[in-house]
Enzyme design. Sequence first.
Site, PDB file in Angstrom:
ATOM      1  N   ASP A  97       0.924  -1.096  -0.006  1.00 15.70           N
ATOM      2  CA  ASP A  97       0.049   0.003   0.051  1.00 15.70           C
ATOM      3  C   ASP A  97       0.944   1.259  -0.047  1.00 15.70           C
ATOM      4  O   ASP A  97       2.036   1.151   0.572  1.00 15.70           O
ATOM      5  CB  ASP A  97      -0.976   0.038   1.269  1.00 15.70           C
ATOM      6  CG  ASP A  97      -2.082  -0.921   1.037  1.00 15.70           C
ATOM      7  OD1 ASP A  97      -2.272  -1.512   0.176  1.00 15.70           O
ATOM      8  OD2 ASP A  97      -2.562  -1.376   2.144  1.00 15.70           O
ATOM      9  N   ARG A  98       0.231   2.311  -0.424  1.00 16.23           N
ATOM     10  CA  ARG A  98       1.104   3.508  -0.653  1.00 16.23           C
ATOM     11  C   ARG A  98       1.606   4.042   0.543  1.00 16.23           C
ATOM     12  O   ARG A  98       2.752   4.344   0.861  1.00 16.23           O
ATOM     13  CB  ARG A  98       0.084   4.820  -1.158  1.00 16.23           C
ATOM     14  CG  ARG A  98       0.924   5.992  -1.065  1.00 16.23           C
ATOM     15  CD  ARG A  98       0.052   7.142  -1.936  1.00 16.23           C
ATOM     16  NE  ARG A  98      -1.326   7.179  -1.139  1.00 16.23           N
ATOM     17  CZ  ARG A  98      -1.356   8.146  -0.149  1.00 16.23           C
ATOM     18  NH1 ARG A  98      -0.395   8.983   0.439  1.00 16.23           N
ATOM     19  NH2 ARG A  98      -2.286   8.568   0.630  1.00 16.23           N
TER      20      ARG A  98
END
Length: 483
Positions: free
Chosen positions: A184-185
């Site tokens: 995930d970012r």
Amino acid sequence: MSLVPVENVEHIGRYPPLPPDPPFEEPPPVVITPCDPWPPPYFLEDGLRKVTPYHYTYNTYCKQRWRDREILDIFAAEFRDRPTEYYEKAIIEGRVVLNGKPVPSTKTLVRNGDIISHTLHRHEPPVTARPIGIVHEDDDLIVIDKPAGMPVHPAGRYNFNSIVEVIRADRGINFNPLPCNRLDRLTSGIMFIGKHRQAAEDMSAQIRGRSVKKEYITRVVGEFPDGEVVCEKPILQISPKLGLNAVRANGKEARTVFKKLAYYPPNDGGTEEGQLKEGEEHHPWKRLRGYSIVRCFPITGRTHQLRVHLQFLGHPISNDPIYANQRVFGPSLGRGSTDAENDEDIMTRLSRMGKEEIADAVAYHDEMVDAYNKRKAEKMTGETCNICDTPLYSDPGIHELGIYLHARRYHCADGKWDYETGLPDWALPPPDTEGPTQATEESDPLAVDLKKLGLEDPEDQQEQNLVTNGLTSDVKVAAGAGA
């Protein structure tokens, strides 16, 4: 075989002539990106990597869920970057075209095979200026330590400020980084980048084949229970637009093993654990005093699996802007919730975060967070770009560049390779406090044989009953609300 005579053999051996007017229409031209600057227009400022705004054209084939829907409805429902009014104006003014031609109306239906092109003045959000760490490199792979807050692939508001494009900018325009796994970012840690297609396919196949074991480190609210804590609640995607997932009975099967590495009580003058201060009666999460460092073994790989399971257990990641947000989930922070009744209200409140309101994660109440960061956060400034009228955002605060979730170790079950990083700074003991400064040895009880727990990957083995597989008394199974 019989031979038969034919009357006209003039055209035999060559193609018959084409009709004078072909019965098909030439395919429409696809709009070409009007500006693709190289090198990327990066600049560093205040500890952030920023990108000078530039023009860019998105070309997107009609997705299955878009078929036979109005073009404005698609933009309004699928994209969060701009308000509906912006997309309506872009369609009318010709910045959004369909199959290379102006769109007659905002109510024009998009059909299967159509290409939507959208040209805009692109404003990318800043990311951390921290360089991408190299854990290992050979002729086939680069094993990196991904910084938090940077997406892997260009997506949404991010393009050059992505792992793929930063590596390409560093190694040259002809270098093609091929990610083998995805984080995930907001998550940091171990990632594999293939230098060529075969290497990327081989490593991706290992990860898909469940022959790679993963360990994450996180920092959660409150004192996490002792022993191995097993959560096997199914996870459902509630809103792809908002990136929201939740525990739901009709979700995909998901399993995680957790174990506390350390607990650090609050430094607030000796307030007893579980006791509320005056005025805190309506904030049950404040009973969760201090924070814990927790090791995580994901057995399956669902989107936001660790974040959602920790929220369900009542110990969300301390600075998670979604799942530890009391303005979105209320005073209980979604603990033990499996009810879809409030999903619409939750999505409405979440959509306001970063626009009308600053995301109020419980980390803002952590004594380790500086008062400056409590005030500073990315949100709309009320100003607009003098070129494209795009609403402008302020720079993100330090606490928004990532969350306390780090992919610390990936290793092959066959013992062929093993890559790991140290503990991130936020997982180390506070000043003048004793605690672990590195991950524990393999003899740690978390390095459990999953067969003993009856927790082998459900795609590799039939479902087993945890009770009948001889679970020891220090293993806790999240089987109900508040477990």
